[in-house]
Each structure stands twice: as C-alpha cells, then as structure tokens.
Write a protein that holds these residues in place. Sequence first.
Motif, mmCIF file in Angstrom:
data_model
loop_
_atom_site.group_PDB
_atom_site.id
_atom_site.type_symbol
_atom_site.label_atom_id
_atom_site.label_comp_id
_atom_site.label_asym_id
_atom_site.label_seq_id
_atom_site.Cartn_x
_atom_site.Cartn_y
_atom_site.Cartn_z
ATOM 1 N N SER A 111 -3.328 -1.686 3.901
ATOM 2 C CA SER A 111 -1.931 -0.730 3.552
ATOM 3 C C SER A 111 -2.173 0.034 2.393
ATOM 4 O O SER A 111 -1.631 1.295 2.549
ATOM 5 C CB SER A 111 -0.752 -1.436 4.184
ATOM 6 N N TYR A 112 -2.112 -0.678 1.331
ATOM 7 C CA TYR A 112 -1.943 -0.184 -0.100
ATOM 8 C C TYR A 112 -3.044 0.998 -0.196
ATOM 9 O O TYR A 112 -2.876 1.996 -0.361
ATOM 10 C CB TYR A 112 -2.183 -1.293 -0.940
ATOM 11 N N LEU A 113 -4.458 0.518 0.221
ATOM 12 C CA LEU A 113 -5.407 1.504 0.207
ATOM 13 C C LEU A 113 -5.112 2.759 0.951
ATOM 14 O O LEU A 113 -5.429 3.869 0.496
ATOM 15 C CB LEU A 113 -6.925 0.626 0.484
ATOM 16 N N ARG A 114 -4.614 2.564 2.337
ATOM 17 C CA ARG A 114 -4.343 3.642 3.256
ATOM 18 C C ARG A 114 -3.262 4.708 2.435
ATOM 19 O O ARG A 114 -3.320 5.812 2.437
ATOM 20 C CB ARG A 114 -3.830 3.445 4.235
ATOM 21 N N THR A 115 -2.275 4.154 1.614
ATOM 22 C CA THR A 115 -1.222 4.607 1.110
ATOM 23 C C THR A 115 -1.994 5.490 -0.264
ATOM 24 O O THR A 115 -1.562 6.739 -0.443
ATOM 25 C CB THR A 115 -0.236 3.643 0.478
ATOM 26 N N ILE A 116 -2.866 4.861 -0.834
ATOM 27 C CA ILE A 116 -3.552 5.728 -1.912
ATOM 28 C C ILE A 116 -4.175 6.780 -1.324
ATOM 29 O O ILE A 116 -4.161 8.011 -2.031
ATOM 30 C CB ILE A 116 -4.202 4.536 -2.580
ATOM 31 N N GLU A 117 -4.816 6.605 -0.324
ATOM 32 C CA GLU A 117 -5.887 7.446 0.308
ATOM 33 C C GLU A 117 -4.782 8.802 0.769
ATOM 34 O O GLU A 117 -5.208 10.047 0.513
ATOM 35 C CB GLU A 117 -6.409 6.977 1.549
ATOM 36 N N GLU A 118 -3.659 8.554 1.411
ATOM 37 C CA GLU A 118 -2.632 9.573 1.697
ATOM 38 C C GLU A 118 -2.281 10.408 0.631
ATOM 39 O O GLU A 118 -2.010 11.399 0.472
ATOM 40 C CB GLU A 118 -1.571 8.948 2.534
ATOM 41 N N LEU A 119 -2.025 9.437 -0.611
ATOM 42 C CA LEU A 119 -1.326 10.323 -1.768
ATOM 43 C C LEU A 119 -2.555 10.966 -2.528
ATOM 44 O O LEU A 119 -2.160 12.079 -3.050
ATOM 45 C CB LEU A 119 -0.873 9.022 -2.928
ATOM 46 N N THR A 120 -3.747 10.549 -2.416
ATOM 47 C CA THR A 120 -5.001 11.340 -2.963
ATOM 48 C C THR A 120 -4.981 12.589 -2.267
ATOM 49 O O THR A 120 -5.003 13.835 -2.718
ATOM 50 C CB THR A 120 -6.008 10.595 -2.778
#
Length: 150
Positions: free
Chosen positions: A115-124
């Motif tokens: 979930s954290y990695l998906r959030t980082i991808e969305e933020l990027t």
Amino acid sequence: MQPDPRINLSNQLADTLSNRSVSPDDKREITITFRASYAEKARLEQRCSGVVQSDYIRTRLFDYPLPHPKLVIPEVNRQAIYELKKIGNNLNQQTRAINEAVKIGSQPLTSEVKSYLRTIEELTALLSQTRQSLTQPTGEVQRNDYKSQS
C-alpha cells in the motif's frame, strides 16, 4: 579615399532585399541599427512576445518561417519545479530502499508495504504531472497572434 562603410552596408542590404537570396544559415557578421518611436518599439515588443526581436524582424523581412517562441517559465514556477524535483527524488530513494529491503529479505512484503509503495507511485505520478503543468508554454495564443499579424 576609402569607401564609406555605410554605403557598402546600404548596398548589401538593398541587394539582399531585391534578391531575397539570404539563407538563414549564413554567418551574420553585420549589425544594423535603426531608430524607432516609442509606439513602434512597443508594437515590435508586443509582436515579438517570446521570440528574439532580430529573429522576428528577419522573419518578416526575408520571408523566413517564424521561429517558435521561447519557453518562458516564471520564477515562482521554476522554484516550485525545483522543490517538486527534490520531493520526487526523496520518494524515489524511499521506493528503492523498500524494494531493496524486500529483495534481500530484511523487510517482508506485507500489504502495508504494498500500500505504501502504491501511495509513493501515485505521489510520484502526481508530482510529475504537476511539474509538467508548470512548464507548459502558453505559446498557442502567441503563435496564433503571429499568424494574424503576418
């Protein structure tokens, strides 16, 4: 007695105008200056908006294609872009660190980590999109202005 260089320059300019044989790739060694009124100067600056004045004048005088306007990014946008790039770099470092930790087995790939990695991808992606919007030229209006003035 030496010939007056102004006459030579005048003759060269007249020949050029009559022949229209100057190519945009010729080496430009001569400087031409002329006087204009304040109103003419303002009009020239308005028409040049984003294009170097000498390029605009050459375009009009020698029937060259009009160059694209320079991309002018306001200072506030440049500062925002700089900060966004720094944030993006930090997010990329976090992503790499997490992926490396998962790869070597020191961090389990839990649903929270995913979930954290998906959030980082969305933020990027959002940062990239925001950065892109800050660098978009407003040149479409300018290019249309040039066409109407030709």
